[in-house]
Design a protein around this motif. Structure first.
Motif, PDB file in Angstrom:
ATOM      1  N   MET A 150      -4.753 -15.304 -11.836  1.00  0.00           N
ATOM      2  CA  MET A 150      -4.835 -14.371 -12.946  1.00  0.00           C
ATOM      3  C   MET A 150      -3.422 -14.361 -13.728  1.00  0.00           C
ATOM      4  O   MET A 150      -3.523 -14.330 -14.820  1.00  0.00           O
ATOM      5  CB  MET A 150      -4.994 -12.851 -12.301  1.00  0.00           C
ATOM      6  CG  MET A 150      -6.239 -12.820 -11.468  1.00  0.00           C
ATOM      7  SD  MET A 150      -6.744 -11.227 -10.980  1.00  0.00           S
ATOM      8  CE  MET A 150      -7.158 -10.341 -12.371  1.00  0.00           C
ATOM      9  N   ALA A 151      -2.174 -14.734 -12.879  1.00  0.00           N
ATOM     10  CA  ALA A 151      -0.926 -14.671 -13.593  1.00  0.00           C
ATOM     11  C   ALA A 151      -1.142 -15.950 -14.621  1.00  0.00           C
ATOM     12  O   ALA A 151      -0.474 -15.908 -15.844  1.00  0.00           O
ATOM     13  CB  ALA A 151      -0.044 -14.888 -12.847  1.00  0.00           C
ATOM     14  N   THR A 152      -1.735 -16.978 -14.303  1.00  0.00           N
ATOM     15  CA  THR A 152      -1.949 -18.218 -15.124  1.00  0.00           C
ATOM     16  C   THR A 152      -3.047 -17.618 -16.173  1.00  0.00           C
ATOM     17  O   THR A 152      -2.704 -18.606 -17.353  1.00  0.00           O
ATOM     18  CB  THR A 152      -2.587 -19.372 -14.217  1.00  0.00           C
ATOM     19  OG1 THR A 152      -1.806 -19.730 -13.147  1.00  0.00           O
ATOM     20  CG2 THR A 152      -2.300 -20.690 -15.051  1.00  0.00           C
ATOM     21  N   GLY A 153      -3.690 -17.099 -16.029  1.00  0.00           N
ATOM     22  CA  GLY A 153      -4.416 -16.540 -17.008  1.00  0.00           C
ATOM     23  C   GLY A 153      -3.604 -15.828 -18.119  1.00  0.00           C
ATOM     24  O   GLY A 153      -3.950 -15.940 -19.397  1.00  0.00           O
ATOM     25  N   ASP A 154      -2.734 -14.987 -17.753  1.00  0.00           N
ATOM     26  CA  ASP A 154      -1.869 -14.425 -18.665  1.00  0.00           C
ATOM     27  C   ASP A 154      -1.003 -15.313 -19.287  1.00  0.00           C
ATOM     28  O   ASP A 154      -0.280 -14.951 -20.419  1.00  0.00           O
ATOM     29  CB  ASP A 154      -0.794 -13.316 -17.859  1.00  0.00           C
ATOM     30  CG  ASP A 154      -1.731 -12.068 -17.545  1.00  0.00           C
ATOM     31  OD1 ASP A 154      -2.758 -11.711 -18.530  1.00  0.00           O
ATOM     32  OD2 ASP A 154      -1.457 -11.379 -16.769  1.00  0.00           O
ATOM     33  N   ILE A 155      -0.649 -16.580 -18.535  1.00  0.00           N
ATOM     34  CA  ILE A 155       0.338 -17.581 -19.403  1.00  0.00           C
ATOM     35  C   ILE A 155      -0.433 -17.867 -20.624  1.00  0.00           C
ATOM     36  O   ILE A 155      -0.101 -18.360 -21.785  1.00  0.00           O
ATOM     37  CB  ILE A 155       0.639 -18.549 -18.536  1.00  0.00           C
ATOM     38  CG1 ILE A 155       1.692 -18.124 -17.508  1.00  0.00           C
ATOM     39  CG2 ILE A 155       1.199 -19.833 -19.345  1.00  0.00           C
ATOM     40  CD1 ILE A 155       1.940 -19.409 -16.330  1.00  0.00           C
ATOM     41  N   GLY A 156      -2.099 -18.092 -20.421  1.00  0.00           N
ATOM     42  CA  GLY A 156      -2.810 -18.522 -21.423  1.00  0.00           C
ATOM     43  C   GLY A 156      -3.056 -17.671 -22.663  1.00  0.00           C
ATOM     44  O   GLY A 156      -2.814 -17.861 -23.865  1.00  0.00           O
ATOM     45  N   GLN A 157      -2.792 -16.274 -22.015  1.00  0.00           N
ATOM     46  CA  GLN A 157      -3.041 -15.104 -22.919  1.00  0.00           C
ATOM     47  C   GLN A 157      -1.627 -14.969 -23.687  1.00  0.00           C
ATOM     48  O   GLN A 157      -1.708 -14.146 -24.922  1.00  0.00           O
ATOM     49  CB  GLN A 157      -3.535 -13.766 -22.529  1.00  0.00           C
ATOM     50  CG  GLN A 157      -4.832 -14.030 -21.836  1.00  0.00           C
ATOM     51  CD  GLN A 157      -5.309 -12.615 -20.969  1.00  0.00           C
ATOM     52  OE1 GLN A 157      -6.277 -12.184 -21.276  1.00  0.00           O
ATOM     53  NE2 GLN A 157      -4.609 -12.475 -19.798  1.00  0.00           N
ATOM     54  N   THR A 158      -0.497 -15.466 -23.214  1.00  0.00           N
ATOM     55  CA  THR A 158       0.728 -15.240 -23.660  1.00  0.00           C
ATOM     56  C   THR A 158       0.959 -16.329 -24.868  1.00  0.00           C
ATOM     57  O   THR A 158       1.531 -16.252 -25.812  1.00  0.00           O
ATOM     58  CB  THR A 158       1.764 -15.217 -22.831  1.00  0.00           C
ATOM     59  OG1 THR A 158       1.704 -14.283 -21.937  1.00  0.00           O
ATOM     60  CG2 THR A 158       3.226 -15.210 -23.250  1.00  0.00           C
ATOM     61  N   VAL A 159       0.566 -17.524 -24.763  1.00  0.00           N
ATOM     62  CA  VAL A 159       0.717 -18.859 -25.251  1.00  0.00           C
ATOM     63  C   VAL A 159      -0.311 -18.947 -26.385  1.00  0.00           C
ATOM     64  O   VAL A 159       0.075 -19.260 -27.588  1.00  0.00           O
ATOM     65  CB  VAL A 159       0.815 -19.989 -24.580  1.00  0.00           C
ATOM     66  CG1 VAL A 159       0.959 -21.137 -25.278  1.00  0.00           C
ATOM     67  CG2 VAL A 159       2.094 -19.782 -23.424  1.00  0.00           C
ATOM     68  N   LEU A 160      -1.377 -18.759 -26.130  1.00  0.00           N
ATOM     69  CA  LEU A 160      -2.612 -19.242 -27.283  1.00  0.00           C
ATOM     70  C   LEU A 160      -2.684 -18.213 -28.282  1.00  0.00           C
ATOM     71  O   LEU A 160      -2.711 -18.713 -29.413  1.00  0.00           O
ATOM     72  CB  LEU A 160      -3.769 -19.258 -26.524  1.00  0.00           C
ATOM     73  CG  LEU A 160      -4.067 -20.364 -25.319  1.00  0.00           C
ATOM     74  CD1 LEU A 160      -5.601 -20.522 -24.986  1.00  0.00           C
ATOM     75  CD2 LEU A 160      -3.615 -21.601 -25.933  1.00  0.00           C
ATOM     76  N   GLY A 327      -1.826  -5.861 -13.327  1.00  0.00           N
ATOM     77  CA  GLY A 327      -1.807  -6.377 -12.010  1.00  0.00           C
ATOM     78  C   GLY A 327      -2.668  -5.719 -10.942  1.00  0.00           C
ATOM     79  O   GLY A 327      -3.051  -6.035 -10.013  1.00  0.00           O
ATOM     80  N   SER A 328      -3.771  -4.760 -11.641  1.00  0.00           N
ATOM     81  CA  SER A 328      -4.823  -4.033 -10.881  1.00  0.00           C
ATOM     82  C   SER A 328      -5.882  -5.199 -10.707  1.00  0.00           C
ATOM     83  O   SER A 328      -6.698  -4.680  -9.713  1.00  0.00           O
ATOM     84  CB  SER A 328      -5.244  -2.864 -11.922  1.00  0.00           C
ATOM     85  OG  SER A 328      -5.969  -3.263 -12.883  1.00  0.00           O
ATOM     86  N   GLY A 329      -6.192  -5.968 -11.474  1.00  0.00           N
ATOM     87  CA  GLY A 329      -7.095  -7.007 -11.307  1.00  0.00           C
ATOM     88  C   GLY A 329      -6.992  -7.717 -10.076  1.00  0.00           C
ATOM     89  O   GLY A 329      -7.916  -8.056  -9.330  1.00  0.00           O
ATOM     90  N   ALA A 330      -5.692  -8.118  -9.702  1.00  0.00           N
ATOM     91  CA  ALA A 330      -5.511  -8.913  -8.345  1.00  0.00           C
ATOM     92  C   ALA A 330      -5.892  -7.968  -7.176  1.00  0.00           C
ATOM     93  O   ALA A 330      -6.234  -8.543  -6.171  1.00  0.00           O
ATOM     94  CB  ALA A 330      -4.079  -9.431  -8.001  1.00  0.00           C
ATOM     95  N   VAL A 331      -5.677  -6.681  -7.313  1.00  0.00           N
ATOM     96  CA  VAL A 331      -6.008  -5.775  -6.149  1.00  0.00           C
ATOM     97  C   VAL A 331      -7.525  -5.429  -6.033  1.00  0.00           C
ATOM     98  O   VAL A 331      -7.899  -5.678  -5.071  1.00  0.00           O
ATOM     99  CB  VAL A 331      -5.037  -4.422  -6.410  1.00  0.00           C
ATOM    100  CG1 VAL A 331      -5.435  -3.451  -5.263  1.00  0.00           C
ATOM    101  CG2 VAL A 331      -3.643  -4.510  -6.559  1.00  0.00           C
ATOM    102  N   THR A 332      -8.101  -4.882  -7.219  1.00  0.00           N
ATOM    103  CA  THR A 332      -9.406  -4.536  -7.202  1.00  0.00           C
ATOM    104  C   THR A 332     -10.145  -5.954  -6.912  1.00  0.00           C
ATOM    105  O   THR A 332     -11.292  -5.526  -6.087  1.00  0.00           O
ATOM    106  CB  THR A 332      -9.917  -4.083  -8.467  1.00  0.00           C
ATOM    107  OG1 THR A 332      -9.567  -4.741  -9.723  1.00  0.00           O
ATOM    108  CG2 THR A 332      -9.179  -2.735  -8.951  1.00  0.00           C
ATOM    109  N   GLN A 333     -10.098  -6.938  -7.469  1.00  0.00           N
ATOM    110  CA  GLN A 333     -10.808  -8.004  -7.219  1.00  0.00           C
ATOM    111  C   GLN A 333     -10.757  -8.561  -5.636  1.00  0.00           C
ATOM    112  O   GLN A 333     -11.800  -9.020  -5.224  1.00  0.00           O
ATOM    113  CB  GLN A 333     -10.739  -9.181  -8.264  1.00  0.00           C
ATOM    114  CG  GLN A 333     -10.762  -9.038  -9.458  1.00  0.00           C
ATOM    115  CD  GLN A 333     -11.968  -8.337 -10.025  1.00  0.00           C
ATOM    116  OE1 GLN A 333     -12.966  -8.610  -9.694  1.00  0.00           O
ATOM    117  NE2 GLN A 333     -11.976  -7.077 -10.836  1.00  0.00           N
TER     118      GLN A 333
END
Length: 402
Positions: A150-160, A327-333
């Motif tokens: 999910m953090a890598t997902g945020d890298i995509g959402q940061t860069v793209l 950060g909630s996604g890593a916990v709830t999922q």
């Protein structure tokens, strides 16, 4: 044991046993997918101008993306229980790439909305397959593996999004959106090649019946799962409402340029790169309740402060506060994945995510209507109140920590 030792232990655990390459491939394709999805809010003002859309109708477009991305997760979860997840993830990235290509090649508003629906359906094939395959690869470190992904997902959402904003301003919005299509195709192919085939978890290859699927709903009578489904719905409602219009809000209300707004929007996800792995590791070590409250509480303050501040650097700090909720996604999922048996894990996740995300997809429409009536600032105060309700639900859940 100090922080460095813990971090080193987690890295070795994630990379060892030949699973590291698979994790990188899964995470990279996920980063491209979710990064592409966050390009839509950046180009939304251009779409409003091109097609004459009001904020409410623009919100409907975003809601269609989220709605169809939610509806498809139940059948995607069933498929993930029966077939090789790599194929589902490859198909998902390919469909999204094609849908994006159709959007940028067409000048029809009808095609825009239809292709956005297909985009959502393609996206829906990936999330649950990603979780079930990670649960096979990392039975003892699912929280950490999911947090990294999910953090890598945020890298995509940061860069793209900033790249999209620059291309849209310098060339055209079609370039700002369309540049991701070939990246998605490449990411899907690399994933399929790099990740080993997974054995089916279904019994003897039999087709799952409708009764088996409906039986998963019965498990939601479990108080812990029922509460978590409600928490997930409210969180998705908040998250989708915020991300759909934050760049527009920064431009139209706070007066920043589209370039600065897209950078601030990207920073929101950049903080998630740090928060999500920490939240996932926290879930593995201290459980659901404490981890979830810790990442959601700062966002309440952020939403309350957002309407009061206009200084760029203060808004950077406020954006960081709000972004802790990522950060909630890593916990709830992780909690949900651990709550279902291996045979019903994909279906169970599909039921919960489809139900919660489908209801939560109404957030952008509701928030768009609120903004159209001139209550942008009040909308963020309402999001703070809803987030406080999520924290309260977490604290009173009739379920012991994992």
């Amino acid at each position: 044991m100090d922080v460095r030792s813990v971090l080193g232990q987690e890295v070795r655990g994630l990379w060892g046993n030949g699973t590291g390459v698979s994790l990188v491939a899964i995470a990279t394709a996920w980063g491209l997918l979710v990064g592409t999805r966050m390009v839509l809010p950046v180009v939304l003002p251009y779409l409003q101008t091109t097609y004459g859309l009001s904020l409410s109708v623009a919100g409907l477009l975003v809601s269609i993306l989220w709605l169809f991305g939610s509806i498809g997760q139940l059948p995607a979860g069933i498929l993930a229980d029966r077939y090789d997840e790599r194929k589902l993830m490859l198909v998902g990235t390919t469909v999204v790439a094609i849908a994006v290509g159709v959007i940028v090649a067409s000048s029809s508003a009808i095609v825009l909305f239809l292709a956005t629906a297909v985009w959502g359906l393609g996206h829906s094939l990936y999330p649950i397959a990603r979780i079930t395959i990670l649960s096979n690869l990392y039975a003892e470190r699912l929280g950490s593996a999911l947090g990294v992904t999910m953090a890598t997902g945020d890298i995509g959402q940061t860069v793209l999004p900033p790249i999209a904003a620059a291309l849209a301003a310098a060339v055209a919005w079609q370039a700002g959106l369309g540049f991701v299509a070939p990246l998605l195709l490449l990411g899907g192919v690399v994933l399929y090649v790099a990740v080993p085939a997974q054995p089916s978890s279904g019994a003897d290859g039999q087709t799952q019946s409708l009764g088996d699927t409906l039986a998963v709903f019965g498990e939601l009578r479990n108080p812990g799962l029922g509460f978590m489904a409600g928490i997930l719905f409210l969180y998705i409602f908040i998250w989708q409402s915020f991300t759909a219009f934050y760049p527009t809000y920064l431009t139209t209300v706070k007066g920043f340029s589209p370039a600065v707004s897209s950078l601030l929007f990207g920073f929101f996800f950049a903080v998630g790169v740090v928060v999500k792995p920490v939240a996932g590791a926290s879930y593995d070590r201290i459980g659901m309740r404490g981890s979830l409250v810790a990442v959601l509480l700062p966002s309440v303050a952020g939403f309350l402060l957002l309407p009061l501040l206009d200084n760029l650097w203060l808004l950077v700090g406020v954006t960081a506060l709000i972004s802790t909720m990522l950060g909630s996604g890593a916990v709830t999922q992780s909690y949900l994945a651990d709550s279902f048996s291996a045979e019903k894990q994909g279906t169970g996740l599909g039921v919960v995510r489809t139900t919660s995300a489908t209801l939560g997809a109404g957030g952008p429409v509701v928030f768009g209507v609120v903004a159209d009536y001139g209550y942008f600032d009040q909308g963020y105060v309402a999001l703070a109140a809803i987030m406080a309700g999520v924290i309260l639900l977490t604290l009173v859940m009739p379920q012991a920590d994992s």
